[in-house]
Design a protein around this motif. Structure first.
Motif, PDB file in Angstrom:
ATOM      1  N   ALA A 228      24.741  31.408  -9.006  1.00 23.47           N
ATOM      2  CA  ALA A 228      24.201  30.312  -9.812  1.00 23.47           C
ATOM      3  C   ALA A 228      22.797  29.934  -9.326  1.00 23.47           C
ATOM      4  O   ALA A 228      21.884  29.712 -10.114  1.00 23.47           O
ATOM      5  CB  ALA A 228      25.119  29.098  -9.741  1.00 23.47           C
ATOM      6  N   LEU A 229      22.636  29.918  -7.999  1.00 21.63           N
ATOM      7  CA  LEU A 229      21.344  29.558  -7.417  1.00 21.63           C
ATOM      8  C   LEU A 229      20.262  30.540  -7.849  1.00 21.63           C
ATOM      9  O   LEU A 229      19.175  30.152  -8.285  1.00 21.63           O
ATOM     10  CB  LEU A 229      21.476  29.552  -5.888  1.00 21.63           C
ATOM     11  CG  LEU A 229      20.236  29.137  -5.117  1.00 21.63           C
ATOM     12  CD1 LEU A 229      20.052  27.636  -5.227  1.00 21.63           C
ATOM     13  CD2 LEU A 229      20.330  29.558  -3.665  1.00 21.63           C
ATOM     14  N   GLU A 230      20.595  31.840  -7.746  1.00 18.65           N
ATOM     15  CA  GLU A 230      19.613  32.849  -8.139  1.00 18.65           C
ATOM     16  C   GLU A 230      19.188  32.659  -9.596  1.00 18.65           C
ATOM     17  O   GLU A 230      18.004  32.685  -9.917  1.00 18.65           O
ATOM     18  CB  GLU A 230      20.225  34.253  -7.998  1.00 18.65           C
ATOM     19  CG  GLU A 230      20.029  34.853  -6.620  1.00 18.65           C
ATOM     20  CD  GLU A 230      20.926  36.070  -6.437  1.00 18.65           C
ATOM     21  OE1 GLU A 230      21.176  36.778  -7.432  1.00 18.65           O
ATOM     22  OE2 GLU A 230      21.389  36.298  -5.294  1.00 18.65           O
ATOM     23  N   MET A 231      20.175  32.439 -10.440  1.00 15.91           N
ATOM     24  CA  MET A 231      19.845  32.306 -11.860  1.00 15.91           C
ATOM     25  C   MET A 231      19.041  31.043 -12.118  1.00 15.91           C
ATOM     26  O   MET A 231      18.102  31.042 -12.911  1.00 15.91           O
ATOM     27  CB  MET A 231      21.131  32.309 -12.685  1.00 15.91           C
ATOM     28  CG  MET A 231      21.703  33.708 -12.806  1.00 15.91           C
ATOM     29  SD  MET A 231      22.960  33.831 -14.055  1.00 15.91           S
ATOM     30  CE  MET A 231      24.262  32.928 -13.298  1.00 15.91           C
ATOM     31  N   THR A 232      19.407  29.965 -11.443  1.00 12.99           N
ATOM     32  CA  THR A 232      18.671  28.712 -11.643  1.00 12.99           C
ATOM     33  C   THR A 232      17.226  28.873 -11.205  1.00 12.99           C
ATOM     34  O   THR A 232      16.297  28.393 -11.857  1.00 12.99           O
ATOM     35  CB  THR A 232      19.330  27.571 -10.838  1.00 12.99           C
ATOM     36  OG1 THR A 232      20.726  27.642 -11.039  1.00 12.99           O
ATOM     37  CG2 THR A 232      18.822  26.224 -11.295  1.00 12.99           C
ATOM     38  N   LEU A 233      17.023  29.596 -10.094  1.00  6.07           N
ATOM     39  CA  LEU A 233      15.650  29.796  -9.617  1.00  6.07           C
ATOM     40  C   LEU A 233      14.867  30.692 -10.572  1.00  6.07           C
ATOM     41  O   LEU A 233      13.679  30.484 -10.802  1.00  6.07           O
ATOM     42  CB  LEU A 233      15.657  30.394  -8.211  1.00  6.07           C
ATOM     43  CG  LEU A 233      16.067  29.393  -7.125  1.00  6.07           C
ATOM     44  CD1 LEU A 233      15.989  30.018  -5.750  1.00  6.07           C
ATOM     45  CD2 LEU A 233      15.192  28.135  -7.188  1.00  6.07           C
ATOM     46  N   ARG A 234      15.566  31.686 -11.142  1.00  8.90           N
ATOM     47  CA  ARG A 234      14.878  32.541 -12.109  1.00  8.90           C
ATOM     48  C   ARG A 234      14.413  31.697 -13.295  1.00  8.90           C
ATOM     49  O   ARG A 234      13.324  31.840 -13.811  1.00  8.90           O
ATOM     50  CB  ARG A 234      15.805  33.677 -12.575  1.00  8.90           C
ATOM     51  CG  ARG A 234      15.081  35.022 -12.557  1.00  8.90           C
ATOM     52  CD  ARG A 234      16.001  36.158 -12.960  1.00  8.90           C
ATOM     53  NE  ARG A 234      17.162  36.253 -12.095  1.00  8.90           N
ATOM     54  CZ  ARG A 234      18.334  36.769 -12.472  1.00  8.90           C
ATOM     55  NH1 ARG A 234      18.491  37.201 -13.721  1.00  8.90           N
ATOM     56  NH2 ARG A 234      19.348  36.845 -11.649  1.00  8.90           N
ATOM     57  N   ARG A 235      15.314  30.779 -13.716  1.00  4.24           N
ATOM     58  CA  ARG A 235      14.935  29.915 -14.831  1.00  4.24           C
ATOM     59  C   ARG A 235      13.746  29.031 -14.431  1.00  4.24           C
ATOM     60  O   ARG A 235      12.821  28.823 -15.214  1.00  4.24           O
ATOM     61  CB  ARG A 235      16.118  29.049 -15.259  1.00  4.24           C
ATOM     62  CG  ARG A 235      15.765  28.148 -16.423  1.00  4.24           C
ATOM     63  CD  ARG A 235      16.935  27.411 -16.960  1.00  4.24           C
ATOM     64  NE  ARG A 235      17.503  26.503 -15.966  1.00  4.24           N
ATOM     65  CZ  ARG A 235      18.494  25.655 -16.228  1.00  4.24           C
ATOM     66  NH1 ARG A 235      19.027  25.621 -17.422  1.00  4.24           N
ATOM     67  NH2 ARG A 235      18.963  24.868 -15.291  1.00  4.24           N
ATOM     68  N   ALA A 236      13.787  28.541 -13.196  1.00  9.00           N
ATOM     69  CA  ALA A 236      12.680  27.702 -12.739  1.00  9.00           C
ATOM     70  C   ALA A 236      11.373  28.477 -12.775  1.00  9.00           C
ATOM     71  O   ALA A 236      10.316  27.943 -13.134  1.00  9.00           O
ATOM     72  CB  ALA A 236      12.965  27.192 -11.324  1.00  9.00           C
ATOM     73  N   ALA A 237      11.436  29.785 -12.402  1.00  6.29           N
ATOM     74  CA  ALA A 237      10.224  30.608 -12.408  1.00  6.29           C
ATOM     75  C   ALA A 237       9.692  30.769 -13.831  1.00  6.29           C
ATOM     76  O   ALA A 237       8.482  30.611 -14.083  1.00  6.29           O
ATOM     77  CB  ALA A 237      10.527  31.978 -11.798  1.00  6.29           C
ATOM     78  N   VAL A 238      10.595  31.048 -14.770  1.00  8.33           N
ATOM     79  CA  VAL A 238      10.161  31.200 -16.159  1.00  8.33           C
ATOM     80  C   VAL A 238       9.525  29.906 -16.642  1.00  8.33           C
ATOM     81  O   VAL A 238       8.457  29.896 -17.256  1.00  8.33           O
ATOM     82  CB  VAL A 238      11.360  31.593 -17.069  1.00  8.33           C
ATOM     83  CG1 VAL A 238      10.931  31.631 -18.521  1.00  8.33           C
ATOM     84  CG2 VAL A 238      11.920  32.936 -16.647  1.00  8.33           C
ATOM     85  N   LEU A 239      10.187  28.791 -16.293  1.00 11.31           N
ATOM     86  CA  LEU A 239       9.686  27.488 -16.724  1.00 11.31           C
ATOM     87  C   LEU A 239       8.315  27.208 -16.114  1.00 11.31           C
ATOM     88  O   LEU A 239       7.423  26.659 -16.758  1.00 11.31           O
ATOM     89  CB  LEU A 239      10.684  26.418 -16.289  1.00 11.31           C
ATOM     90  CG  LEU A 239      10.916  25.319 -17.302  1.00 11.31           C
ATOM     91  CD1 LEU A 239      11.779  25.825 -18.421  1.00 11.31           C
ATOM     92  CD2 LEU A 239      11.561  24.130 -16.648  1.00 11.31           C
ATOM     93  N   ALA A 240       8.162  27.612 -14.840  1.00 12.56           N
ATOM     94  CA  ALA A 240       6.903  27.356 -14.140  1.00 12.56           C
ATOM     95  C   ALA A 240       5.744  28.076 -14.830  1.00 12.56           C
ATOM     96  O   ALA A 240       4.630  27.558 -14.911  1.00 12.56           O
ATOM     97  CB  ALA A 240       7.015  27.803 -12.683  1.00 12.56           C
ATOM     98  N   VAL A 241       5.997  29.288 -15.322  1.00 13.30           N
ATOM     99  CA  VAL A 241       4.947  30.027 -16.021  1.00 13.30           C
ATOM    100  C   VAL A 241       4.772  29.481 -17.433  1.00 13.30           C
ATOM    101  O   VAL A 241       3.658  29.384 -17.952  1.00 13.30           O
ATOM    102  CB  VAL A 241       5.306  31.539 -16.083  1.00 13.30           C
ATOM    103  CG1 VAL A 241       4.213  32.320 -16.800  1.00 13.30           C
ATOM    104  CG2 VAL A 241       5.529  32.079 -14.683  1.00 13.30           C
ATOM    105  N   PHE A 242       5.906  29.110 -18.044  1.00 10.38           N
ATOM    106  CA  PHE A 242       5.924  28.729 -19.441  1.00 10.38           C
ATOM    107  C   PHE A 242       5.012  27.541 -19.739  1.00 10.38           C
ATOM    108  O   PHE A 242       4.129  27.608 -20.597  1.00 10.38           O
ATOM    109  CB  PHE A 242       7.383  28.428 -19.820  1.00 10.38           C
ATOM    110  CG  PHE A 242       7.574  27.822 -21.178  1.00 10.38           C
ATOM    111  CD1 PHE A 242       7.074  28.451 -22.310  1.00 10.38           C
ATOM    112  CD2 PHE A 242       8.283  26.636 -21.324  1.00 10.38           C
ATOM    113  CE1 PHE A 242       7.276  27.892 -23.565  1.00 10.38           C
ATOM    114  CE2 PHE A 242       8.477  26.086 -22.577  1.00 10.38           C
ATOM    115  CZ  PHE A 242       7.975  26.706 -23.691  1.00 10.38           C
ATOM    116  N   ILE A 243       5.206  26.453 -18.999  1.00 10.26           N
ATOM    117  CA  ILE A 243       4.511  25.227 -19.362  1.00 10.26           C
ATOM    118  C   ILE A 243       2.993  25.364 -19.266  1.00 10.26           C
ATOM    119  O   ILE A 243       2.269  25.059 -20.216  1.00 10.26           O
ATOM    120  CB  ILE A 243       5.085  24.033 -18.578  1.00 10.26           C
ATOM    121  CG1 ILE A 243       6.512  23.815 -19.104  1.00 10.26           C
ATOM    122  CG2 ILE A 243       4.244  22.767 -18.768  1.00 10.26           C
ATOM    123  CD1 ILE A 243       7.319  22.805 -18.388  1.00 10.26           C
TER     124      ILE A 243
END
Ligand SMILES: Nc1ncnc2c1ncn2[C@@H]1O[C@H](COP(=O)(O)OP(=O)(O)OP(=O)(O)O)[C@@H](O)[C@H]1O
Ligand SMILES: [Mg+2]
Length: 578
Positions: A228-243
């Protein structure tokens, strides 16, 4: 698409309110457009005309529009919630009602959690797509058409520029959106399975501890959390680039519009207010483009959910009333099982060529090794399942020819696993006959040898039992289940290991009371403890789905067959114990 039309009966009763909500939200969108246009005029009044009086009037109008918009939005917001929650509740009740009608075979094949998720999550996904999305789309439509119209009239070249840039922006956002969504779903699934793990461990904490598996469970939990942690961090990375990307693109688009429009302002072709309004219009046009992409994804998601929900709704109960079924007349208790064969799974027959006849008032016992098919036989007598071969008749009526309710009302089963509902002891005993008087309840409890222990509980008959009656002992729960069945005043009573958790003395007390109560009615008893079945009028010995012996205790003992073997084995155990 077919699914959507099947949902329409649920929308129909609320159509006026839905249309009302759509009209309100369209009005909100219209006022929004007017506000933007007015802002442009106001800008010109301040910067070009320098007219104080017009400015005051314009600001007054502006405030008026804002107030109107607020009121409309309030109405829309509440009405949308009202409609969608009503539809959600109606649909959920419908699915639940259908679910309860399905036969035991359906539930035996599926996990409870899966059915629960269809009833709760999938139904709410469908509901929001079918009610909220169309209402929101009405708003986006007005914004799109109105916005583009204003822009075209004001400056068609700038308008074309914006119509080229906006879809680009939305496309990039959508790409990120898809990635984010699939990650979010994966995270949700992961969270769900972690929750299941915790639930299981907590429910079985005694087993976990006693088998010294706390470390293993800890490791399983940790590994799930790591995923779960890995996936949450991956999402955080996508979000970090996205905004930042979207911000950059938005500013680039704005810069393009400003550069082109600004030049026209400097050349005097466009007023500053018009440019101001223009940029604002462009801003609100992002809404419809973005929502078009969102709606597309939502519809896809809803289709999956609909498929899962309608699969339940399309399942017909295997056991249901035939169109020509009749009401079961008052049962006398003459039961005939004729060459019955049965299999849960066609590859594995469970009952084979079972035949017997029971006269009204007889007490019959089924005994046999575990897995012999005793519970299955009771399932057929109760018509939870239909036999694959042969027939079961009561008083000459084939069970397949009578209405289920009229049959179920007259018979009672105390199943192998006791189930108590959350509520008081009284509620649980009264489950099948809500209108029973207190005296009737007490009589039933006495018959089940439960009255004394109930009075000893803190609140007597008003004592609350947990969701599974966890604060009662196994034997106490069984006695409540017997009381519940007795209160139903059945013509045929089936006890499947119903006294297995009682000590011999309590069991005898219950048996004596039941004998008295059930005199003149038919009783089927399954028991492993053969002392219980000695008093039966007749005993059927089952083995591997067949009746291998039949007779009274004495005659079966004389035969020295399977019954004799099981009985002496049991006696030896008892001797060894004492
Ligand atoms: N829902 C089901 N689906 C498939 N097979 C089943 C189902 N219920 C029972 N069986 C199988 O049917 C056979 C008979 O089971 P049944 O529950 O009738 O045995 P039983 O005589 O009541 O045993 P016990 O004394 O242990 O309660 C077993 O082999 C069992 O695995
Ligand atoms: Mg059984």
């Amino acid at each position: 698409m077919a699914y959507y039309s099947r949902f329409s009966p649920f929308l129909k009763p609320y159509l006026p309110q839905m249309v009302g909500a759509a009209v309100l939200v369209m009005a909100v969108a219209l006022v929004n457009l007017l506000l933007v246009r007015l802002a442009g005029f106001l800008w010109d009044i301040i910067t070009v005309q320098h007219d104080l009086r017009s400015m005051t009037n314009a600001i007054g109008l502006f405030l008026g529009l804002v107030i109107a918009q607020g009121m409309l939005a309030m109405g829309h917001s509440y009405l949308t919630a009202w409609v969608s929650q009503h539809i959600l509740a109606d649909f959920r009740i419908h699915v639940f009602a259908h679910l309860q009608r399905l036969s035991l075979g359906f539930f035996a094949k599926r996990r409870t959690g899966e059915i629960l998720s269809r009833l709760m999550n999938d139904v709410s996904v469908i509901q929001s797509t079918v009610t909220e999305t169309p209402i929101d789309s009405a708003k986006q439509l007005v914004t799109l058409v109105g916005g583009v119209a204003f822009l075209l009239v004001m400056n068609w070249r700038l308008c074309l520029l914006i119509l080229m840039l906006l879809p680009l922006l939305v496309l990039v956002a959508r790409m990120f959106g898809q990635r984010l969504r699939s990650l979010s779903t994966a995270i949700q699934d992961q969270t769900a399975s972690t929750t299941t793990l915790v639930e299981e461990v907590l429910a079985g904490i005694r087993v976990v501890k006693s088998f010294v598996q706390t470390h293993r469970e800890e490791a399983r939990f940790a590994s799930q959390l790591r995923t779960a942690l890995e996936m949450t961090l991956r999402r955080a990375a996508v979000l970090a680039v996205f905004i930042p990307t979207i911000t950059l693109l938005t500013f680039a688009a704005a810069a393009a519009v400003l550069w082109y429009g600004g030049r026209q302002v400097i050349e005097g072709a466009v007023s500053p207010g018009d440019l101001f309004a223009f940029v604002l219009f462009a801003g609100i046009l992002i809404g419809p483009f973005g929502s078009a992409a969102r709606v597309f994804a939502q519809i896809k998601e809803a289709q999956g959910a609909m498929q899962r929900v309608f699969e339940i709704l399309d399942t017909q109960p295997e056991i249901r009333d035939r169109p020509d079924a009749i009401d079961m007349p008052p049962i006398r208790g003459h039961v005939r099982v004729d060459r019955v064969g049965f299999a849960y799974d066609p590859r594995q027959p469970v009952l084979c060529e079972v035949s017997f006849e029971v006269r009204p008032g007889e007490m019959v016992a089924f005994v046999g090794p575990t897995g012999a098919g005793k519970t299955t036989l009771v399932n057929l007598l109760h018509r939870f399942y239909d036999p694959t071969e042969g027939s079961v008749t009561i008083d000459g009526h084939d069970l397949r020819m009578v209405r289920l309710d009229s049959l179920y009302r007259q018979i009672a089963l105390v199943p192998q696993e006791t189930m108590l509902f959350g509520g008081t002891i009284l509620d649980n005993i009264r489950y099948g006959r809500q209108e029973a008087t207190e005296e009737e309840v007490i009589t039933a409890s006495r018959a089940a040898n439960a009255h004394d222990f109930i009075l000893a509980t803190p609140d007597g008959y008003r004592t609350l039992v947990g969701e599974k009656g966890v604060n009662l002992s196994g034997g106490q729960r069984q006695r409540l289940a017997i009381a519940r069945a007795v209160l139903k005043n059945p013509r045929i009573l089936m006890l499947d290991e119903a006294t297995s958790a009682l000590d011999s003395e309590s069991e005898m007390l219950v048996q004596d009371a039941l004998d008295r109560l059930m005199s003149g009615r038919t009783t089927f008893v399954i028991a492993h403890r053969l002392t219980t079945v000695q008093r039966a009028d007749r005993i059927f010995v089952l083995n591997k789905g067949r009746i291998v012996e039949e007779g009274t205790h004495t005659s079966l003992m004389e035969r020295k067959g399977l019954y004799h073997y099981l009985y002496t084995l049991r006696l030896e155990e008892l001797m060894a114990d004492s």
